[in-house]
Motif scaffolding. Structure first.
Motif, PDB file in Angstrom:
ATOM      1  N   VAL A  47       0.837  -1.202   0.000  1.00 24.92           N
ATOM      2  CA  VAL A  47       0.000   0.000   0.000  1.00 24.92           C
ATOM      3  C   VAL A  47       0.873   1.254   0.000  1.00 24.92           C
ATOM      4  CG1 VAL A  47      -1.619   1.351   1.394  1.00 24.92           C
ATOM      5  CG2 VAL A  47      -2.036  -1.076   1.032  1.00 24.92           C
TER       6      VAL A  47
ATOM      7  N   ASN B 148      -5.885  -5.670  -3.839  1.00 24.51           N
ATOM      8  CA  ASN B 148      -5.239  -6.047  -2.584  1.00 24.51           C
ATOM      9  C   ASN B 148      -5.384  -7.560  -2.423  1.00 24.51           C
ATOM     10  OD1 ASN B 148      -4.186  -6.251  -0.027  1.00 24.51           O
ATOM     11  ND2 ASN B 148      -5.600  -4.804   0.931  1.00 24.51           N
TER      12      ASN B 148
ATOM     13  N   TRP C 109      -6.148   1.356   2.990  1.00 23.44           N
ATOM     14  CA  TRP C 109      -5.904   0.273   2.035  1.00 23.44           C
ATOM     15  C   TRP C 109      -6.919   0.320   0.897  1.00 23.44           C
ATOM     16  CZ3 TRP C 109      -5.644  -4.495   5.848  1.00 23.44           C
ATOM     17  CH2 TRP C 109      -4.503  -4.349   6.676  1.00 23.44           C
TER      18      TRP C 109
END
Length: 416
Positions: A307, A323, A366
């Motif tokens: 990140v 992610n 995130w």
């Protein structure tokens, strides 16, 4: 002299008895250890229980985008939309005892399969329900694995699952009933056999239909810039430019965005498929670091590092950012091996791990940096995960719409 001789004989007899006792004790301990290790490995390597339930199956999230006020006016880029991702989303069909696929990389697993079938099964299954149910639980980025086996295409994660056409039909069923929804579909082959290729697979997909429609009937964008190249044919659609209205006909239909990997596996040289022009290459168009590790602390640290990298480099804002939180079987260190064993199954690990990710103080950061939050066990109900993650993703998308409308489409404001 005789007394001394008798005394020496007695001492020798006592010594022999002590040696026998020690030998018996050592043998007994060894037997206990052998039995213990045998039982341990018999259970660890052959037990087939995944250790979890089915998770949420209420179908509460069939609509997650289409009913957001102003979404067609805001018309967000596909790469900015927050999505719940399901890793290996078509792997719930794997069953204990199913054969190993034909990929040569699976040869070692095949040799060990008779004595480790349970362990391999537990470390292969990543979702508890089929793709349609995952879509109904809010997943919009779905990752499928498939292989060519016994003259047909099958779901596969080393172990063979059901025929792949059933997974595709699950997606078609969802798309038919949910106008305004977007499904990003990543199709990853693990083996093409001796005479198949991406082109023959793309042609095969045309023949998988539900109520007369195939997957290409839900592709509303033009031929794509497959490798996101500055030197591609003029007019080819780039992933970075693809927007909600392009994919859904301004919210009137469900739409699919197609991805696959063009490199990495040997393929037969076959005639090019016209449908290959509608698949984006995953490695050219996505930022999606695979951590290939096991363990909550290890993975969380790697997510944080990635990140930071994505936020620091603006070039990532031109890619679809995923992610990849999921764990995987790892032998990188002794600690990883012990964590593999302790995890019991990928699903059991994900059950608690997913909640820890959701409750991490940096989760919102995130999600801004990597809008696709991809997990194993995407419909987990442990800690009310599925409901809570869908609420987080919904809130982010509503905020995206508000920002784009207020800022007249300036997507740079999404990262402030």
């Amino acid at each position: 002299m005789r007394v001394l001789l008798l005394s020496a004989q007695k001492e020798e007899e006592v010594a022999r008895r002590l040696r026998r006792k020690r030998t018996v004790k050592i043998v007994a301990v060894l037997l206990v250890l052998v039995v213990a290790f045998t039982l341990f490995f018999a259970i660890t390597l052959n037990a087939k229980s995944l250790g979890v339930g089915k998770g949420s199956t209420d179908g509460a999230y069939g609509t997650v985008l289409a009913d957001i006020d102003g979404i067609t006016e805001a018309n967000p880029r596909i790469i900015d939309i927050a999505m719940l991702g399901a890793h290996d989303a078509n792997i719930s069909s794997l069953m204990p005892g199913n054969p190993i696929d034909d990929n040569p990389k699976s040869d070692v697993f095949e040799q060990l399969y008779p004595v480790s079938a349970g362990f391999q099964y537990r470390m292969s299954v990543t979702q508890t329900v089929p793709p349609y149910q995952l879509l109904m639980q809010g997943a919009r980025f779905v990752h499928f694995k498939y292989t060519y086996y016994d003259n047909d295409w099958y779901a596969s994660h080393s172990i063979i699952g059901r025929k792949f056409e059933e997974d595709v039909k699950d997606v078609l069923r969802f798309l038919a009933d949910h106008p305004g929804e977007v499904v990003v579909l990543l199709l990853q082959s693990t083996w093409f056999g001796e005479d198949q290729s991406l082109h023959t697979f793309h042609d095969w997909l045309e023949g998988v239909t539900l109520d007369g429609k195939n997957i290409y009937d839900y592709v509303y964008y033009d031929k794509v810039n497959v490798y996101d190249s500055e030197f591609a044919e003029e007019g080819r659609v780039r992933m970075r430019d693809l927007r909600y209205n392009d994919v859904t006909q301004s919210g009137t239909s469900a739409g699919v965005v197609l991805l696959d990997r063009r490199e990495g596996l040997p393929q037969a040289e076959t005639e090019a498929s016209t449908y290959s022009d509608y698949f984006f290459d995953v490695d050219s168009n996505l930022a999606h670091q695979w951590h290939s590790r096991m363990g909550e602390d290890v993975l969380t640290e790697e997510i944080e590092d990635y990140v930071f990298e994505v936020r620091a480099l603006s070039l990532y804002r031109w890619k679809l950012r995923v992610n990849q939180t999921q764990a995987t079987l790892s032998v990188e260190s002794v600690g990883d091996v012990l964590r593999d064993i302790g995890a019991w199954s990928l699903l059991k690990f994900a059950e608690k791990y997913n909640i820890s990710l959701l409750e991490n103080e940096n989760f919102d950061t995130w999600l801004r940096a990597l809008p696709v939050f991809q997990v194993d066990f995407a419909n987990s109900d442990y800690g009310d995960f599925n409901r809570r993650v869908n609420e987080k993703i919904r809130a982010r998308n509503e905020n995206i719409v508000r920002i784009l409308i207020a800022e007249d489409g300036n997507y740079e404001k999404l990262y402030v």
